[in-house]
Design a protein around this motif. Structure first.
Motif, PDB file in Angstrom:
ATOM      1  N   MET A 172      -0.548  19.651  -0.523  1.00 11.05           N
ATOM      2  CA  MET A 172      -0.965  18.188  -0.625  1.00 11.05           C
ATOM      3  C   MET A 172      -2.408  18.508  -1.591  1.00 11.05           C
ATOM      4  SD  MET A 172      -0.251  16.179   1.109  1.00 11.05           S
ATOM      5  CE  MET A 172      -1.753  15.206   1.297  1.00 11.05           C
ATOM      6  N   SER A 232       4.687  14.337   4.753  1.00  8.77           N
ATOM      7  CA  SER A 232       4.493  12.555   4.645  1.00  8.77           C
ATOM      8  C   SER A 232       3.344  11.633   3.841  1.00  8.77           C
ATOM      9  CB  SER A 232       4.592  11.807   6.334  1.00  8.77           C
ATOM     10  OG  SER A 232       2.740  12.652   6.658  1.00  8.77           O
ATOM     11  N   GLN A 233       2.423  11.988   4.041  1.00  5.86           N
ATOM     12  CA  GLN A 233       1.398  11.700   3.476  1.00  5.86           C
ATOM     13  C   GLN A 233       1.165  11.198   2.152  1.00  5.86           C
ATOM     14  OE1 GLN A 233       1.152  14.492   4.753  1.00  5.86           O
ATOM     15  NE2 GLN A 233      -0.969  15.330   5.946  1.00  5.86           N
ATOM     16  N   ARG A 261       1.118   6.342   1.884  1.00  5.61           N
ATOM     17  CA  ARG A 261      -0.371   5.837   1.325  1.00  5.61           C
ATOM     18  C   ARG A 261      -0.341   6.405   0.479  1.00  5.61           C
ATOM     19  NH1 ARG A 261      -2.214   2.053   4.679  1.00  5.61           N
ATOM     20  NH2 ARG A 261      -1.746   2.704   6.641  1.00  5.61           N
ATOM     21  N   GLY A 262       0.000   8.053  -0.071  1.00 11.48           N
ATOM     22  CA  GLY A 262      -0.771   8.293  -0.938  1.00 11.48           C
ATOM     23  C   GLY A 262       0.240   8.731  -1.926  1.00 11.48           C
ATOM     24  N   TYR A 310       8.768   6.495   5.936  1.00  8.51           N
ATOM     25  CA  TYR A 310       7.527   6.266   5.576  1.00  8.51           C
ATOM     26  C   TYR A 310       7.203   5.577   4.216  1.00  8.51           C
ATOM     27  CZ  TYR A 310       6.177  10.447   8.744  1.00  8.51           C
ATOM     28  OH  TYR A 310       6.463  11.015   9.677  1.00  8.51           O
ATOM     29  N   CYS A 347       4.502   3.485   0.775  1.00  7.42           N
ATOM     30  CA  CYS A 347       3.532   2.934   0.146  1.00  7.42           C
ATOM     31  C   CYS A 347       3.427   2.255  -1.124  1.00  7.42           C
ATOM     32  CB  CYS A 347       5.013   4.170  -0.828  1.00  7.42           C
ATOM     33  SG  CYS A 347       4.695   4.083  -2.355  1.00  7.42           S
TER      34      CYS A 347
END
Lengths: 306, 378
Positions: free
Chosen positions: B99, B120-121, B125-126, B372, B376
C-alpha cells in the motif's frame, strides 16, 4: 465459564510467569550487580533455543539439547561480557543501551547466517508429550506442568545460591558497594563475568524450554524481552524475589486478562465488538498493572527505597 | 544449504545483471532479512529460476531488501524509479508495504507485478491499469475455506486470527461464504507466542472445526501447543499458516490439518513437477507456495517481454493482461481488475517419507475471483 477452564488458565498463567522469571532473574541480577541495562538478553534467550534445537536434531536427545542451551548461552554471555560489556560499566545508560542494541542486531543476523532464515524444528520430548489428567478431570499438557516444576526448582536453586553460598554473599555485597568489596580482595572482574554468564545461562534455559512449544526463529527474543523488563520494573530492579513475584503477576494478569476481559465486555456490548475491545484491552493489561504498581510503589514491589 | 542457495541466487542475479543489452529492467523489493525473510527468499528464488530457465539475457534484475519496513520500501522504490530507471517493479510480500509503494510507482507509469500481497484497496477502488496481482486477493483462501466448510457439512466453527487488519479481513473473508454458525471469534495479539489461554477456550467450545490464520512463527507456536494439549477439534486454515517452511518447524504436530491454497507441489498440471524438481535442484529445499508465486511472476514477465516491447506501455500492458503462460497452478487468467481468476484447492498435511508436506484432497473453489472487482473503474 467453568471452574475447570479457570484452573487451567491459572496453571497457564503460572507456567508463563515461571518462564518469564528465568529471563527476568538474569536481567535483574545483571542490573542489580553491575548497573547495566542489557538489551541483548533476549538474544541470549534465542541462542539457547537455537543451541537446543541444533543439539537435539544432531543427537536426538532433548536433555542434551538443554545442556547445549545452558552451555551455549553461558559461553555467549561470558564472551560478550569479556569483549564488549566490560567496557560499558563506567559509561552512562545510553551508551549501554546503544551497545547492547547493536549486539541484538549482530546476534540476529549472525544466527541467520549460521542457521538460515527458516524456523528450526524443536519438539517436546516423547516422554513428556501429550496431556495428563489432573484431579478434578482437568486435562493439562504434561510438558507445561514439567516447565512449572523445572522453573520452580531453578528459582529455589537461585535463592539458595544468593542466600547461602559464598558467591551469593559476594553478589549481594556487589549490589550494595562495589568499591568496598573490591577493596576487600574479591576479584570483581571475575564476579561480573560469572554473574553475566549465570544470567545468560538462565535466559538460554528459558529459550530452550519454551522453544519446544513455540517457534525457534530469529528475533524470538525481542517480544519476551519487553515482558521481562516489565517484570523487573514491577518487582523492583535488582531484586530476585521481586522478579519472581513480578513474573507470576505478569503471567497471571496476561492469561486471565485474555480470558475475562472479552467476557466482561460482552455484558455491555455486542459480542464481536466485545471480543475486539476485550482483546485490545487484555494486551494492555500488564502495562496497566505496571503503571498501577509504579504509582503505588515507585521503585517496584521489592525495590530498594530511594 | 544456505550458502549454496545464496551463492546460486547471487550468481543468477549477477549473470542477469551483467548482460549488456538489457532491454527490460526489473526492480525487486522484497523481504530478505528479519522475521519473514523466508517468504521473500522464496519469491526471489522462484522468480530468478523462471528468468534463468527462459534463457533470455535481456532482462536485468535489481534486488533490494525492504527489511519488512514500509519506509525502507518507499525509499527503495524511489531509488529504483529515479536512479535505476526500472520498467517493472515486483517482490513486495506484505500488504502494508504494498500500500505504501504500489500507488506511487504505478502513478509514475511503472508496471507493478505483485507476487504476494493483495490488499482489497488495490483490487477495488484503488485498482490501476499498471498493477497486476499474480498471487491472490487477500481474501481468496479464506473465502474458499468458508465455502468448503459449508459444502462439507461443517455446522459450527471457532475462528481465530491476530488482531490486525489482515487477521480481521481473513475472518471476514471466511464468514462471507460460510453458512453454519460461528461459535466464537478469538482475536490474539500480533506476535503472540503462547496460546495456552486460547487453546483452553477452544477445548471448552463445542465447535466442529477450528479455523485459524496465524502467519509465521505465531502459527508454529500455536500448532505445537495445540497438538500437545489433547484438544481434538479438527483444524483448518489458509496455506499461509502451513507452507513448507512452517511445516518443517512444526513437524508431525501438523499432520491432518486442512488448508486452502491455489498451488501445491503435487498439483497435476503441466510444468508443475518440472518446477518442483528444478527448484529443489537449484536451491536444495522444497518450494513453498511463495516460490510458486515468484516463479509464475517470472513466467508472466517473460511471456510479456516475448510479445511486446516495454517501451510501448499499451502493448506491454495488453501482453501482461493476456497472461499467456503456463502457470504452475494450472488455469490462470486476469479478471478485469487485474487480479487472478483461479481454482483454489483444499490440501491436507501428510508425511511423505521423512518430510511433512501438503497433499491436495479436493477443490475448494473453482475459477475463484475476488469480491472487490465491481468497485474497480479502470
Amino acid at each position: 465459564m467453568t471452574l475447570i477452564l479457570l484452573v487451567e488458565q491459572v496453571l497457564n498463567g503460572l507456567q508463563f510467569g515461571i518462564m518469564l522469571f528465568l529471563l527476568a532473574a538474569g536481567l535483574t541480577l545483571i542490573f542489580g550487580v553491575m548497573g547495566l541495562i542489557n538489551l541483548a538478553h533476549g538474544s541470549l534467550y534465542m541462542i539457547g533455543a537455537f543451541c537446543a534445537a541444533a543439539a537435539a536434531a544432531a543427537t536426538g536427545s532433548f536433555l542434551l539439547g538443554l545442556v547445549a542451551a545452558l552451555a551455549g548461552a553461558a559461553a555467549a554471555g561470558a564472551l560478550i561480557e569479556l569483549l564488549v560489556i566490560r567496557r560499558l560499566y563506567a559509561r552512562d545508560h545510553l551508551d549501554q543501551v546503544l551497545a547492547t542494541f547493536a549486539l541484538i542486531l549482530i546476534f540476529s543476523e549472525g544466527t541467520r547466517w549460521v542457521f538460515g532464515s527458516f524456523p528450526l524444528y524443536l519438539d517436546v520430548p516423547e516422554a513428556l508429550a501429550g496431556p495428563v489428567t489432573l484431579p478434578g478431570g482437568i486435562q493439562y499438557p504434561l510438558y507445561r506442568l514439567t516447565l512449572i516444576g523445572a522453573g520452580l526448582s531453578v528459582a529455589a536453586g537461585l535463592f539458595w545460591l544468593i542466600a547461602r553460598t559464598r558467591i551469593g554473599v559476594q553478589i549481594r555485597a556487589g549490589e550494595n558497594d562495589r568499591e568496598m568489596i573490591a577493596a576487600l580482595g574479591v576479584d570483581i572482574d571475575r564476579l561480573y563475568t560469572f554473574v553475566f554468564a549465570l544470567g545468560a545461562a538462565l535466559a538460554g534455559l528459558a529459550g530452550a524450554l519454551v522453544g519446544a512449544i513455540q517457534s525457534v526463529q530469529v528475533g524470538m527474543g525481542e517480544p519476551v524481552l519487553i515482558l521481562a523488563f516489565v517484570t523487573i520494573v514491577i518487582g523492583g530492579i535488582g531484586s530476585i524475589k521481586g522478579a519472581l513475584v513480578g513474573a507470576v503477576l505478569v503471567g497471571l494478569t496476561d492469561t486471565l486478562g485474555a480470558l475475562f476481559l472479552p467476557a466482561l465486555f460482552e455484558l455491555v456490548m455486542a459480542p464481536a465488538a466485545a471480543t475486539q475491545t476485550g482483546a485490545a484491552l487484555a494486551s494492555m493489561a500488564i502495562y496497566i498493572l505496571m503503571a498501577g504498581v509504579l504509582i503505588w510503589r515507585p521503585t517496584g514491589l521489592y525495590g530498594a527505597r530511594a | 544449504m544456505t550458502f549454496k542457495r545464496l551463492a546460486l541466487a547471487t550468481a543468477a542475479a549477477a549473470a542477469l545483471a551483467t548482460s549488456a543489452l538489457a532491454e527490460v529492467k526489473v526492480g525487486m523489493i522484497t523481504t530478505l532479512s528479519g522475521g519473514g525473510a523466508s517468504l521473500g527468499l522464496d519469491v526471489r528464488d522462484g522468480f530468478l529460476l523462471a528468468l534463468e530457465q527462459s534463457g533470455r539475457d535481456d532482462i536485468e534484475v535489481v534486488i533490494e531488501d525492504d527489511q519488512r519496513k514500509p519506509d525502507v520500501a518507499v525509499q527503495l522504490a524511489d531509488k529504483m524509479v529515479q536512479s535505476e530507471k526500472v520498467d517493472v517493479l515486483t517482490g513486495i510480500i506484505w500488504s502494508n508495504l504494498a500500500m505504501a509503494v504500489v500507488p506511487s510507482v504505478t502513478a509514475q507509469g511503472k508496471f507493478y507485478l505483485s507476487p504476494n500481497a493483495g490488499p482489497s484497496q488495490l483490487a477495488g477502488r484503488g485498482c490501476h491499469q499498471n498493477y497486476f496481482n499474480v498471487a491472490w486477493q487477500n481474501d481468496a483462501f479464506y473465502e474458499a475455506a468458508g465455502s468448503w466448510a459449508s459444502e462439507n457439512g461443517i455446522g459450527s466453527v471457532i475462528l481465530m486470527a491476530p488482531n490486525y487488519p489482515a487477521g480481521v479481513d481473513g475472518i471476514t473473508g471466511f464468514k462471507r461464504f460460510f453458512e453454519g454458525t460461528v461459535e466464537d471469534e478469538i482475536y490474539t495479539r500480533l506476535g503472540q507466542t503462547d496460546y495456552a489461554a486460547e487453546i483452553a477456550q477452544i477445548r471448552a467450545s463445542e465447535a466442529e472445526m477450528l479455523f485459524y490464520f496465524l502467519p509465521g512463527g505465531m502459527g508454529i507456536s500455536f500448532m505445537k501447543q495445540y497438538s500437545g494439549s489433547g484438544a481434538e477439534t479438527p483444524v483448518m486454515g489458509p496455506a499461509f499458516s502451513f507452507d513448507q517452511g512452517i511445516l518443517g518447524a512444526i513437524g508431525e504436530a501438523a499432520l491432518g490439518v486442512r488448508n486452502t491454497a491455489h498451488w501445491s507441489k503435487d498439483l497435476d498440471v503441466p510444468g508443475n513437477a518440472d518446477f518442483v524438481a528444478a527448484f529443489e535442484e537449484a536451491y536444495g529445499r522444497l518450494p513453498s507456495l511463495y516460490a510458486a508465486q515468484g516463479y509464475d511472476t517470472g513466467l508472466l514477465l517473460v511471456s510479456a517481454v516475448e510479445t511486446a516491447d516495454v517501451s510501448d506501455p499499451d502493448a506491454f500492458r495488453a501482453a501482461l493482461k493476456a497472461a499467456d503462460f503456463q502457470s504452475v497452478r494450472g488455469d490462470f487468467a486476469f479478471a478485469d481488475n487485474h487480479h487472478p481468476i483461479q481454482d483454489i484447492y483444499m490440501r491436507e498435511v501428510v508425511k511423505e517419507g521423512d518430510v511433512v508436506t501438503n497433499r491436495i484432497i479436493g477443490t475448494a473453489a473453482t475459477e475463484h475471483t475476488d469480491a472487490y472487482g465491481p468497485d474497480c473503474n479502470m
